[in-house]
Design a protein around this motif. Structure first.
Motif, short mmCIF file in Angstrom:
data_model
loop_
_atom_site.label_atom_id
_atom_site.label_comp_id
_atom_site.label_asym_id
_atom_site.label_seq_id
_atom_site.Cartn_x
_atom_site.Cartn_y
_atom_site.Cartn_z
N LYS A 52 0.84 -0.64 -0.13
CA LYS A 52 0.36 0.10 -0.02
C LYS A 52 1.28 1.33 -0.37
O LYS A 52 2.10 1.27 0.30
N PRO A 53 0.35 2.36 -0.54
CA PRO A 53 1.24 3.54 -0.29
C PRO A 53 0.99 4.12 0.69
O PRO A 53 3.13 4.11 1.06
N GLN A 54 1.17 3.44 2.18
CA GLN A 54 1.32 3.66 3.40
C GLN A 54 2.21 2.98 3.89
O GLN A 54 4.16 3.61 4.07
N ASP A 73 1.88 9.74 -4.18
CA ASP A 73 0.79 8.63 -5.12
C ASP A 73 1.56 7.47 -6.25
O ASP A 73 0.75 7.14 -6.61
N ASP A 74 2.03 8.84 -6.93
CA ASP A 74 2.27 8.63 -8.06
C ASP A 74 3.22 7.96 -8.73
O ASP A 74 4.00 7.23 -9.57
N TYR A 127 4.29 4.45 -9.96
CA TYR A 127 3.59 3.41 -9.17
C TYR A 127 2.58 3.03 -10.19
O TYR A 127 3.07 1.67 -9.69
N ASP A 128 2.02 3.23 -10.50
CA ASP A 128 0.73 2.35 -11.16
C ASP A 128 1.79 1.56 -12.40
O ASP A 128 1.16 0.04 -12.69
N LYS A 129 3.03 1.05 -12.26
CA LYS A 129 3.68 0.36 -12.82
C LYS A 129 4.13 -0.75 -12.31
O LYS A 129 4.99 -1.71 -13.16
#
Length: 157
Positions: free
Chosen positions: A89-91, A124-125, A144-146
């Motif tokens: 997760k991001p956190q 976040d990105d 991040y989405d990759k």
């Protein structure tokens, strides 16, 4: 089937973990050879011990038996994620700034699908990693989405 099993397991285990002040790191439902394994990884500041894993396993097992979300026989394992804990997760990324991490990507960036380095920044990105290229250190940005998978990496430097 496996998404439903992990989803149901997460719902059942969260109240147990909250009561014990533990954090859910990951849930896997995988077939290895002929056997299915439901693995629940838990952690807390300073790490979890075998007794805590045993308590979670006992309580979760009762709830799983009552709810019965798994159609096939399986083994339940509750454990610590260990030194190479996954970052899901991001956190998880925020909490591990300045730590060494390993990242696998869905598609190559600069000709590479895997990177290991120090996590310098995260929004976040974008993940910013400081990696070694031969004898130089350089910062790279990874979308991040990759990211297919990321985990802490033990460094022996």
């Amino acid at each position: 089937m496996s998404a439903k099993v992990t989803e149901t397991t997460e719902k059942l285990v969260q109240p147990i973990l909250q009561e014990m002040n533990l954090e859910l790191v990951d849930i896997e439902f995988e077939k290895e050879g002929k056997n299915w394994f439901l693995r629940v990884f838990v952690d807390k500041e300073g790490g979890v011990d075998i007794e805590e894993c045993g308590q979670v396993s006992e309580q979760l097992s009762e709830k799983l038996d009552a709810e019965d979300p798994v159609a096939t026989p399986y083994f339940l394992e509750v454990s610590s994620p260990g030194a190479e804990r996954p970052l899901k997760k991001p956190q998880d990324f925020q909490a591990n700034l300045n730590n060494n991490i390993h990242v696998k990507l869905y598609e190559p960036i600069n000709g590479e699908k895997e990177y290991e380095g120090v996590l310098k920044d995260f929004d976040d990105d974008t993940i910013t990693l400081e990696v070694k290229v031969k004898t130089r250190k350089q910062e790279i940005q990874l979308p991040y989405d990759k990211v297919a998978k990321a985990r802490l990496a033990v460094s022996f430097n």
